[in-house]
Design a protein around this motif. Structure first.
Motif: not given
Length: 103
Positions: A15-38
């Protein structure tokens, strides 16, 4: 009493933390938080107060973005949509009738 130095906690194996997931996906941390709720994007799970993203979920989501499945609703005949018809007595219909050249 002296405080212990803050050492970053390593993520769970695979696994990776959200900051690394942001780097891997090209999405911002805020977008990943929003996607989680959606319920969109790669699926994380909480570890304490942090979010861990399994690398396999990130890879699967990226593959899905590159090769989206065909949408069943989008597959249809090639016939264009019917033109919009105006009510018979509308002002626009009367104006069109008045503009027609007399034969």
């Amino acid at each position: 009493m002296p405080r212990l130095a803050k050492v970053p906690t390593p993520p769970p194996p695979g696994c990776v933390w959200i900051q690394e997931a942001s780097r891997l996906t090209g999405l911002s941390v805020k977008t990943l938080h929003n996607y989680r709720h959606l319920d969109k994007g790669p699926k994380p799970f909480p570890v304490g107060r942090k979010l861990a993203y399994p690398v396999e979920h990130i890879d699967a989501w990226l593959d899905e973005q590159r090769n989206p499945a065909p949408d069943a609703a989008a597959v249809h005949s090639s016939r264009p949509p019917e033109p919009r018809r105006l009510p018979h007595g509308s002002a626009q219909t009367r104006a069109r009738r008045d503009l027609k050249p007399a034969a």
